[in-house]
Design a protein around this motif. Structure first.
Motif, mmCIF file in Angstrom:
data_model
loop_
_atom_site.group_PDB
_atom_site.id
_atom_site.type_symbol
_atom_site.label_atom_id
_atom_site.label_comp_id
_atom_site.label_asym_id
_atom_site.label_seq_id
_atom_site.Cartn_x
_atom_site.Cartn_y
_atom_site.Cartn_z
ATOM 1 N N ILE A 126 41.616 26.180 31.212
ATOM 2 C CA ILE A 126 42.721 25.398 31.761
ATOM 3 C C ILE A 126 43.631 24.867 30.657
ATOM 4 C CG2 ILE A 126 41.661 23.084 31.777
ATOM 5 C CD1 ILE A 126 42.747 22.785 34.643
ATOM 6 N N ARG A 127 43.072 24.708 29.460
ATOM 7 C CA ARG A 127 43.879 24.269 28.317
ATOM 8 C C ARG A 127 44.476 25.438 27.546
ATOM 9 N NH1 ARG A 127 40.085 20.849 29.624
ATOM 10 N NH2 ARG A 127 40.356 18.599 29.347
ATOM 11 N N GLN A 128 44.234 26.664 28.034
ATOM 12 C CA GLN A 128 44.726 27.896 27.410
ATOM 13 C C GLN A 128 44.327 27.943 25.935
ATOM 14 O OE1 GLN A 128 48.821 28.975 28.475
ATOM 15 N NE2 GLN A 128 48.783 27.370 30.055
ATOM 16 N N ALA A 129 43.058 27.597 25.702
ATOM 17 C CA ALA A 129 42.519 27.592 24.339
ATOM 18 C C ALA A 129 41.512 28.710 24.136
ATOM 19 C CB ALA A 129 41.862 26.245 24.041
ATOM 20 N N GLY A 130 41.381 29.603 25.101
ATOM 21 C CA GLY A 130 40.445 30.701 24.980
ATOM 22 C C GLY A 130 40.345 31.474 26.271
ATOM 23 N N LEU A 131 39.398 32.397 26.317
ATOM 24 C CA LEU A 131 39.214 33.279 27.458
ATOM 25 C C LEU A 131 37.770 33.219 27.923
ATOM 26 C CD1 LEU A 131 41.092 36.403 26.011
ATOM 27 C CD2 LEU A 131 42.009 34.743 27.660
ATOM 28 N N ALA A 132 37.541 33.380 29.222
ATOM 29 C CA ALA A 132 36.193 33.406 29.788
ATOM 30 C C ALA A 132 36.004 34.694 30.575
ATOM 31 C CB ALA A 132 35.969 32.204 30.695
ATOM 32 N N CYS A 133 34.819 35.270 30.445
ATOM 33 C CA CYS A 133 34.520 36.486 31.183
ATOM 34 C C CYS A 133 33.010 36.582 31.364
ATOM 35 C CB CYS A 133 35.051 37.723 30.452
ATOM 36 S SG CYS A 133 34.308 37.978 28.824
ATOM 37 N N ASP A 134 32.589 37.527 32.197
ATOM 38 C CA ASP A 134 31.166 37.789 32.375
ATOM 39 C C ASP A 134 30.701 38.604 31.172
ATOM 40 O OD1 ASP A 134 28.634 38.599 33.046
ATOM 41 O OD2 ASP A 134 29.150 39.282 35.065
ATOM 42 N N PRO A 135 29.869 38.043 30.307
ATOM 43 C CA PRO A 135 29.495 38.768 29.091
ATOM 44 C C PRO A 135 28.655 40.006 29.367
ATOM 45 C CG PRO A 135 28.153 36.803 29.330
ATOM 46 C CD PRO A 135 29.198 36.745 30.411
ATOM 47 N N ARG A 136 28.009 40.059 30.550
ATOM 48 C CA ARG A 136 27.228 41.253 30.888
ATOM 49 C C ARG A 136 28.136 42.430 31.248
ATOM 50 N NH1 ARG A 136 25.030 36.868 33.084
ATOM 51 N NH2 ARG A 136 26.160 37.235 35.016
ATOM 52 N N ASP A 137 29.388 42.133 31.561
ATOM 53 C CA ASP A 137 30.387 43.176 31.767
ATOM 54 C C ASP A 137 30.987 43.480 30.391
ATOM 55 O OD1 ASP A 137 32.558 44.767 32.339
ATOM 56 O OD2 ASP A 137 33.277 43.548 34.006
ATOM 57 N N GLU A 138 30.364 44.418 29.705
ATOM 58 C CA GLU A 138 30.743 44.654 28.309
ATOM 59 C C GLU A 138 32.183 45.125 28.176
ATOM 60 O OE1 GLU A 138 27.872 46.874 26.102
ATOM 61 O OE2 GLU A 138 26.190 45.792 26.978
ATOM 62 N N ALA A 139 32.687 45.824 29.189
ATOM 63 C CA ALA A 139 34.089 46.242 29.147
ATOM 64 C C ALA A 139 35.017 45.030 29.206
ATOM 65 C CB ALA A 139 34.386 47.198 30.299
ATOM 66 N N ALA A 140 34.644 44.036 30.014
ATOM 67 C CA ALA A 140 35.468 42.830 30.112
ATOM 68 C C ALA A 140 35.437 42.043 28.812
ATOM 69 C CB ALA A 140 34.985 41.963 31.271
ATOM 70 N N LEU A 141 34.260 41.918 28.197
ATOM 71 C CA LEU A 141 34.145 41.196 26.932
ATOM 72 C C LEU A 141 34.912 41.924 25.832
ATOM 73 C CD1 LEU A 141 32.965 38.871 25.287
ATOM 74 C CD2 LEU A 141 30.861 40.204 25.029
ATOM 75 N N ALA A 142 34.765 43.241 25.775
ATOM 76 C CA ALA A 142 35.515 44.021 24.787
ATOM 77 C C ALA A 142 37.014 43.910 25.047
ATOM 78 C CB ALA A 142 35.083 45.483 24.823
ATOM 79 N N GLY A 143 37.402 43.873 26.312
ATOM 80 C CA GLY A 143 38.818 43.741 26.644
ATOM 81 C C GLY A 143 39.386 42.406 26.203
ATOM 82 N N ALA A 144 38.601 41.344 26.355
ATOM 83 C CA ALA A 144 39.057 40.022 25.917
ATOM 84 C C ALA A 144 39.243 39.990 24.410
ATOM 85 C CB ALA A 144 38.055 38.956 26.363
ATOM 86 N N MET A 145 38.317 40.597 23.679
ATOM 87 C CA MET A 145 38.445 40.638 22.220
ATOM 88 C C MET A 145 39.643 41.491 21.808
ATOM 89 S SD MET A 145 34.351 40.942 21.327
ATOM 90 C CE MET A 145 34.480 40.751 19.550
ATOM 91 N N ALA A 146 39.824 42.620 22.478
ATOM 92 C CA ALA A 146 40.965 43.493 22.147
ATOM 93 C C ALA A 146 42.286 42.805 22.472
ATOM 94 C CB ALA A 146 40.843 44.807 22.920
#
Length: 431
Positions: free
Chosen positions: A360-380
């Motif tokens: 809510i403070r736009q200080a980062g991203l949250a995702c389901d870490p078990r969804d490795e594509a989502a976690l990799a997408g957040a890092m990319a």
């Protein structure tokens, strides 16, 4: 299980009342190998520095030289953690350690007075649920810090580790008993259930005592689900010591960083696989049982090992963001606060109680870490967008002050809580 913003109880006016004549800090260990013990030790040092006599009661040998150097008296049980003791001794003493009764009872008999406050941090490894029976005579002046969920949940995390999701069940209810949620085996789950049952019989709440200090407001409904009275809970966020007092210019850096113990729960393997999929460099700071496997499987990752705080602060100055892909609901996560207050965006599990606060403070991203594509997408996404990274870095540095305490304000918050209880106890004692 994303948390709601943690601002509700952070800003509080000082509560008038007497200062404690002594604070007895109670914790399984005297050497910090985890966040909870580190906070127990920090509280002892900070309270002592305020001129309040402090006694540190520990389940281990009590051989921390920093306590002696600070002039803090230590009462030690001389016990071992469950995994370090023999199997039969662990099974028995983990359920109920009678030596705890003797140690705590002797301290109360010899040193207690109406102004003494007792603050329990951890007990599940050495002291056992017997500590609650021992502290029953001073229940009105007892505080219990909920660093995790061992106060209510058999596995301490409200997590279905085998299923990879959060637990919806009432602790010790029929659904809880029938569910294999333990990392090891169902037999070990049943042993944990037995320990929780013993604890439920030794820890009794009456008139909102003992008081429970939650480190995040979103812990409240989970604690209440496990039988803690709502009136007994106060939110006192953790103290944060940032890695940098000036904003780290994350947008100029390339490497992502993982900081923490290298075990399955913390998800360093998820971070490594996601970094490889995203094609971004990863620095791992920490030690633990997964280290050798990670080094073998991910030669592209830089492993710095476990480092002292000043070395961590130097290493993260070259980081673009912190990755915290825990597999279970983190009640807080001190490294997240340290990163945010230093200007590092945080990518974390959407089950972390801090997730909603950060997003809510736009200080980062949250995702389901078990969804490795989502976690990799957040890092990319952060790796490929300097403007987004800079915006999140500035938000992290300037908009997250309410998510934690400074060491001074944390000490104030503890003393306010103690004073309120002592102020209530004095009229009751007089009556």
């Amino acid at each position: 299980m994303s948390g709601s913003p943690a601002t509700a109880e952070v800003t509080r006016e000082a509560v008038p009342g007497p200062a404690p004549s002594r604070v007895v800090v109670i914790n399984d260990r005297s050497l910090a190998f985890g966040g909870a013990t580190g906070l127990a030790l920090l509280s002892a040092r900070l309270l002592h520095a305020r001129g309040i006599p402090v006694t540190y009661l520990t389940g281990d040998e009590g051989e921390n030289p920093a306590l002696a150097e600070a002039g803090i008296s230590v009462h030690a049980l001389g016990g071992k953690r469950l995994l370090e003791a023999g199997a039969l001794a662990s099974l028995r003493r983990g359920l109920y350690n009678p030596a705890t009764l003797d140690l705590v009872g002797d301290l109360i008999r010899r040193h207690d007075d109406p102004g003494t406050v007792y603050h329990l941090h951890t007990w599940s490894q050495i002291l056992s649920p017997a500590v609650f029976r021992a502290l029953e005579p001073v229940r009105e002046r007892l505080f219990v810090s909920a660093h995790d969920f061992f106060l209510t949940c058999p596995n301490g995390a409200y997590a279905l580790f085998r299923q990879g999701r959060t637990c919806p069940h009432v602790p010790l209810g029929l659904a809880c008993l029938a569910t294999q949620c333990d990392r090891r085996s169902y037999a070990h789950k049943l042993w944990r259930v037995a320990r929780q049952t013993v604890q439920a019989r030794t820890l009794r709440y009456r008139d909102a005592a003992p008081r429970v200090l939650a480190i995040h407001a979103a812990m409240r409904p989970l604690l209440v689900r496990g039988g803690v009275p709502d009136a007994a809970i106060t939110t006192v966020p953790n103290p944060i010591h940032p890695w940098s007092t000036t904003r780290i210019a994350a947008e100029r850096n390339r490497a992502f960083v993982f900081v923490g113990r290298l075990n399955e729960e913390k998800g360093p393997d998820l971070a490594a696989r996601a970094a490889r999929a995203a094609g971004v460099p990863l620095l791992v700071i920490g030690d633990g049982p997964l280290l050798e496997r990670l080094q073998r499987d991910h030669p592209e990752v830089r492993f710095a090992g476990r480092q002292p705080a000043d070395a961590v602060a130097r290493l993260v100055r070259d980081a673009r963001a912190l990755v915290m892909p825990s597999r279970y609901p983190e009640p807080y996560g001190l490294v997240a606060g340290e990163a945010l207050w230093s200007g590092l965006p945080v990518i974390l599990t959407d089950q972390a109680l801090l997730a909603a606060d950060i997003v809510i403070r736009q200080a980062g991203l949250a995702c389901d870490p078990r969804d490795e594509a989502a976690l990799a997408g957040a890092m990319a996404r952060l790796a490929g967008d300097d403007a987004l990274t800079e915006r999140m870095s500035r938000n992290a540095f300037s908009r997250t002050a309410d998510l934690g305490h400074s060491t001074e304000s944390w000490t104030d918050a503890l003393l306010d809580a103690y004073a309120a209880v002592l102020a209530e106890a004095m009229p009751a004692r007089a009556a």
